[in-house]
Design an enzyme around this catalytic site. Structure first.
Site, PDB file in Angstrom:
ATOM      1  N   ARG A 185     -13.377 -25.392   4.872  1.00  0.00           N
ATOM      2  CA  ARG A 185     -13.910 -24.310   4.269  1.00  0.00           C
ATOM      3  C   ARG A 185     -14.559 -23.495   5.211  1.00  0.00           C
ATOM      4  NH1 ARG A 185     -10.895 -24.298   0.369  1.00  0.00           N
ATOM      5  NH2 ARG A 185     -10.876 -24.523  -1.588  1.00  0.00           N
ATOM      6  N   GLU A 219     -16.195 -15.370   3.617  1.00  0.00           N
ATOM      7  CA  GLU A 219     -14.752 -14.858   3.809  1.00  0.00           C
ATOM      8  C   GLU A 219     -14.807 -13.526   2.303  1.00  0.00           C
ATOM      9  OE1 GLU A 219     -12.768 -18.057   3.896  1.00  0.00           O
ATOM     10  OE2 GLU A 219     -11.195 -16.850   2.102  1.00  0.00           O
ATOM     11  N   HIS A 255      -6.330 -17.889   5.593  1.00  0.00           N
ATOM     12  CA  HIS A 255      -7.102 -17.916   4.371  1.00  0.00           C
ATOM     13  C   HIS A 255      -5.553 -18.519   3.846  1.00  0.00           C
ATOM     14  CE1 HIS A 255      -9.696 -20.617   1.403  1.00  0.00           C
ATOM     15  NE2 HIS A 255      -8.753 -21.475   1.417  1.00  0.00           N
TER      16      HIS A 255
HETATM   17  C1  DGY Z   1      -8.346 -25.239  -1.547  1.00  0.00           C
HETATM   18  O1  DGY Z   1      -7.201 -25.193  -2.094  1.00  0.00           O
HETATM   19  O2  DGY Z   1      -8.597 -25.463  -1.949  1.00  0.00           O
HETATM   20  C2  DGY Z   1      -7.100 -24.568  -0.527  1.00  0.00           C
HETATM   21  O3  DGY Z   1      -8.156 -23.807  -0.138  1.00  0.00           O
HETATM   22  C3  DGY Z   1      -6.346 -23.687  -1.416  1.00  0.00           C
HETATM   23  O4  DGY Z   1      -5.362 -22.813   0.078  1.00  0.00           O
END
Ligand code: DGY
Length: 342
Positions: free
Chosen positions: A261, A290, A308
């Site tokens: 993240r 983002e 992402h």
């Molecule tokens: C998640 O599942 O947390 C991912 O970032 C989505 O692709």
């Protein structure tokens, strides 16, 4: 009466068909992100909410959904949901672990290889008509064989990344949740150092997994890894985990990979570290704000930027959607969903 489910965005047909077997549903949008107002309106008469990481399911949304019994995120990360507020109201929150592990680990490796072998630069070089003949030192990259891969966060995805490292002949070190939580605790760090110099080179957890990975303290990892890859969830304890101080400790030849993240990294500090050549490069799939990207990153050759797409394969996204629907159906049938967040 059949339960009512609000699905914020259209999901693959197998998932929608499965949902239709048990529930009535409404879909917020066919594509893209749903507006805040539409989310608030959508949860109003819903027993279940199926949402994406772009939907902010905070206390206001949760309170608006007076009938809600389950919030099923189609993602493994669930930092977009106020889990505490949901719990207070007896609402299950679920996620989609496991099904995206391999895709995300593979994408991590795609970033590692793209960055160290300058794949994106090389492709642009060809397209710009610059390939006028082979040359001995053209687009030299950096070898990964024999180098050290540092995995921050040793859950499902971190371990899957570690498994792939053996094929590339890398040494693997990792740190887990405790090493992150106690990273400023001298006692913890001296225990970790003592373990390092003890007879067994591998920690017990690594050996249990059959992986030749060595557990080290957070600081050791940051200081010694040639490639640092992040696989922690976003939480208060991991926000800006990679800050100015962490960048200052890294090797000038180190590469940072983030498929976890964005806010785990202080993006301004990363830009500064890259500009001042305090690290060699970065491979990023996620960003602090983002979809906004810090403008200086766009001009850097030693940075690979992805939008992402860690879990973005047809098979994986379909599996994630199906799992979220199963979680929803289980909760609305009075059972504990298989992926309930504890
Ligand atoms: C998640 O599942 O947390 C991912 O970032 C989505 O692709």
């Amino acid at each position: 009466m059949r339960p009512q489910v609000f699905v914020t965005r259209q999901l693959p047909a197998p998932a929608m068909n499965r949902l239709a077997e048990v529930c009535d549903y409404k879909v917020g949008v066919e594509q893209g992100a749903l507006s805040r107002d539409a989310l608030l309106a959508g949860v109003r008469n819903a027993d279940g909410l199926v949402c994406l990481l772009t939907d902010t399911v905070d206390r206001e949304v949760i309170c608006a959904g007076t009938r809600l019994r389950v919030i099923a995120n189609v993602a493994v990360g669930h930092n977009n949901i106020d889990v505490g507020a949901a719990r207070q109201r007896g609402i299950y929150v679920t996620n989609t672990p496991d099904v995206l592990t391999d895709s995300t680990a593979n994408l991590t490796w795609a970033l590692i290889l793209a960055l160290t072998r300058r794949i994106v630069e090389a492709d642009a070089f060809i397209r710009a008509g610059k390939f006028t003949g082979w040359d001995f030192d053209m687009l030299l990259g950096s070898s990964i064989t024999g180098k050290t891969l540092g995995i921050v966060g040793y859950g499902r995805i971190g371990k899957a990344v570690a498994r792939r490292a053996t094929g590339f002949g890398m040494q693997v070190i990792y740190c887990g949740r405790d090493d992150i939580a106690f990273r400023d605790d001298p006692h913890h760090n001296s225990i970790m150092l003592a373990r390092q110099s003890s007879t067994s080179p591998l920690s017990q957890s690594a050996r249990l997994d059959g992986l030749a990975a060595r557990r080290v303290s957070f600081n050791q990892l940051i200081e010694t890894a040639d490639i640092i890859t992040l696989h922690v969830p976003l939480a208060a304890a991991t926000q800006h985990l990679i800050d100015r101080n962490a960048f200052a400790r890294m090797k000038p030849t180190a590469y940072l990979i983030n498929t976890a993240r964005g806010p785990v990294v202080d993006e301004a500090a990363m830009v500064e570290a890259l500009q001042q050549k305090r690290i060699a490069g970065a491979g990023l799939d996620v960003y602090e704000r983002e979809p906004e990207i810090s403008p200086p990153l766009l001009a850097m050759n030693n940075v690979v930027l992805l939008p992402h797409v860690g879990s973005a394969t047809l098979e994986t996204r379909t599996a994630m959607a199906l799992l979220a629907i199963e979680n929803t159906i289980e909760a609305l049938s009075g059972r504990t969903p298989r992926c309930a967040i504890k």
